[in-house]
Design a protein around this motif. Structure first.
Motif, PDB file in Angstrom:
ATOM      1  N   LYS A 184     -31.489  18.871  25.509  1.00  0.00           N
ATOM      2  CA  LYS A 184     -30.042  18.645  25.376  1.00  0.00           C
ATOM      3  C   LYS A 184     -29.235  19.939  25.377  1.00  0.00           C
ATOM      4  CE  LYS A 184     -30.716  14.419  22.710  1.00  0.00           C
ATOM      5  NZ  LYS A 184     -30.562  13.822  21.372  1.00  0.00           N
ATOM      6  N   PHE A 185     -29.856  21.055  25.019  1.00  0.00           N
ATOM      7  CA  PHE A 185     -29.069  22.287  24.926  1.00  0.00           C
ATOM      8  C   PHE A 185     -29.769  23.522  25.496  1.00  0.00           C
ATOM      9  CE2 PHE A 185     -31.577  22.374  21.091  1.00  0.00           C
ATOM     10  CZ  PHE A 185     -31.764  23.718  20.782  1.00  0.00           C
ATOM     11  N   GLU A 245     -30.014  29.924  16.812  1.00  0.00           N
ATOM     12  CA  GLU A 245     -28.838  29.430  16.077  1.00  0.00           C
ATOM     13  C   GLU A 245     -27.688  30.442  16.070  1.00  0.00           C
ATOM     14  OE1 GLU A 245     -30.059  26.430  12.524  1.00  0.00           O
ATOM     15  OE2 GLU A 245     -30.681  28.526  12.276  1.00  0.00           O
ATOM     16  N   SER A 279     -34.967  16.972  22.174  1.00  0.00           N
ATOM     17  CA  SER A 279     -33.876  17.722  21.539  1.00  0.00           C
ATOM     18  C   SER A 279     -33.590  19.001  22.311  1.00  0.00           C
ATOM     19  CB  SER A 279     -34.230  18.072  20.093  1.00  0.00           C
ATOM     20  OG  SER A 279     -34.372  16.912  19.315  1.00  0.00           O
ATOM     21  N   GLU A 321     -26.318  23.283  16.499  1.00  0.00           N
ATOM     22  CA  GLU A 321     -26.669  21.912  16.090  1.00  0.00           C
ATOM     23  C   GLU A 321     -28.045  21.521  16.615  1.00  0.00           C
ATOM     24  OE1 GLU A 321     -22.162  19.964  16.072  1.00  0.00           O
ATOM     25  OE2 GLU A 321     -23.390  19.831  17.872  1.00  0.00           O
ATOM     26  N   GLY A 322     -28.290  21.845  17.879  1.00  0.00           N
ATOM     27  CA  GLY A 322     -29.588  21.521  18.473  1.00  0.00           C
ATOM     28  C   GLY A 322     -30.728  22.254  17.793  1.00  0.00           C
ATOM     29  N   GLU A 325     -31.436  20.631  14.454  1.00  0.00           N
ATOM     30  CA  GLU A 325     -32.138  19.360  14.656  1.00  0.00           C
ATOM     31  C   GLU A 325     -33.622  19.613  14.929  1.00  0.00           C
ATOM     32  OE1 GLU A 325     -32.269  15.866  18.023  1.00  0.00           O
ATOM     33  OE2 GLU A 325     -30.302  16.690  17.536  1.00  0.00           O
ATOM     34  N   LYS A 374     -22.275  13.152  23.643  1.00  0.00           N
ATOM     35  CA  LYS A 374     -21.892  14.557  23.574  1.00  0.00           C
ATOM     36  C   LYS A 374     -23.136  15.401  23.339  1.00  0.00           C
ATOM     37  CE  LYS A 374     -19.417  17.674  20.549  1.00  0.00           C
ATOM     38  NZ  LYS A 374     -20.363  18.104  19.546  1.00  0.00           N
ATOM     39  N   GLU A 375     -23.262  16.465  24.128  1.00  0.00           N
ATOM     40  CA  GLU A 375     -24.398  17.362  23.955  1.00  0.00           C
ATOM     41  C   GLU A 375     -24.169  18.207  22.706  1.00  0.00           C
ATOM     42  OE1 GLU A 375     -25.312  19.624  27.436  1.00  0.00           O
ATOM     43  OE2 GLU A 375     -25.511  17.848  28.672  1.00  0.00           O
ATOM     44  N   PRO A 376     -25.235  18.447  21.953  1.00  0.00           N
ATOM     45  CA  PRO A 376     -25.064  19.256  20.740  1.00  0.00           C
ATOM     46  C   PRO A 376     -24.794  20.722  21.085  1.00  0.00           C
ATOM     47  CG  PRO A 376     -27.388  18.837  21.134  1.00  0.00           C
ATOM     48  CD  PRO A 376     -26.615  18.050  22.170  1.00  0.00           C
ATOM     49  N   THR A 377     -24.152  21.413  20.164  1.00  0.00           N
ATOM     50  CA  THR A 377     -24.003  22.857  20.331  1.00  0.00           C
ATOM     51  C   THR A 377     -25.384  23.480  20.162  1.00  0.00           C
ATOM     52  OG1 THR A 377     -23.647  23.285  17.980  1.00  0.00           O
ATOM     53  CG2 THR A 377     -21.676  22.800  19.327  1.00  0.00           C
TER      54      THR A 377
END
Length: 130
Positions: free
Chosen positions: A75-76, A127, A72, A38-39, A42, A32-35
């Motif tokens: 991913k988003f 964010e 990271s 979340e990304g 991280e 699952k890709e992070p929101t």
């Protein structure tokens, strides 16, 4: 007349083949890709680690952290680009500086720290994207 008797098996074979296209590959599921939030969090944690590694002059760990940041972000980043292209560019600039600087020896701690601080600040804006 003879072609008609082959139509049903051909259609059946084609539908089975096409339905297999949507199944899992070897039972593995894509993570699952992070929101965006979340990304961002991280990446901010990785930046904290990177700054500690810089202070300790741990070049190999800094290089790994630089690579981890890019992984990271990958991913988003598309979600950020869709929502705010200017903010996307504001992330890319210090991120590329960190990526390049993390690979160089000796480390330019001053430049990497400045880029890390800038990226951390921009990630705080990222964010908040909805």
């Amino acid at each position: 007349m003879q072609t008609k008797k082959y139509i049903v098996p051909i259609v059946l074979a084609a539908s089975l083949t096409l339905s297999a296209c949507g199944t899992k590959d070897n039972g593995s599921e894509k993570p699952k890709e992070p929101t965006i939030a979340e990304g961002s969090k991280e990446m901010k944690q990785t930046l904290t680690d990177l700054k500690s590694q810089l202070k300790a002059n741990e070049a190999d760990k800094v290089k790994e952290s630089g690579e981890q940041l890019e992984e990271s972000w990958g991913k988003f980043e598309d979600g950020v680009k869709e929502k705010d292209a200017d903010l996307y560019e504001k992330v890319e600039t210090p991120l590329h500086t960190i990526e390049a600087g993390a690979k160089s020896k000796p480390l330019d701690a001053k430049t990497l720290t400045k880029a890390s601080d800038e990226l951390n600040s921009v990630l705080s804006e990222v964010e908040k994207l909805k």
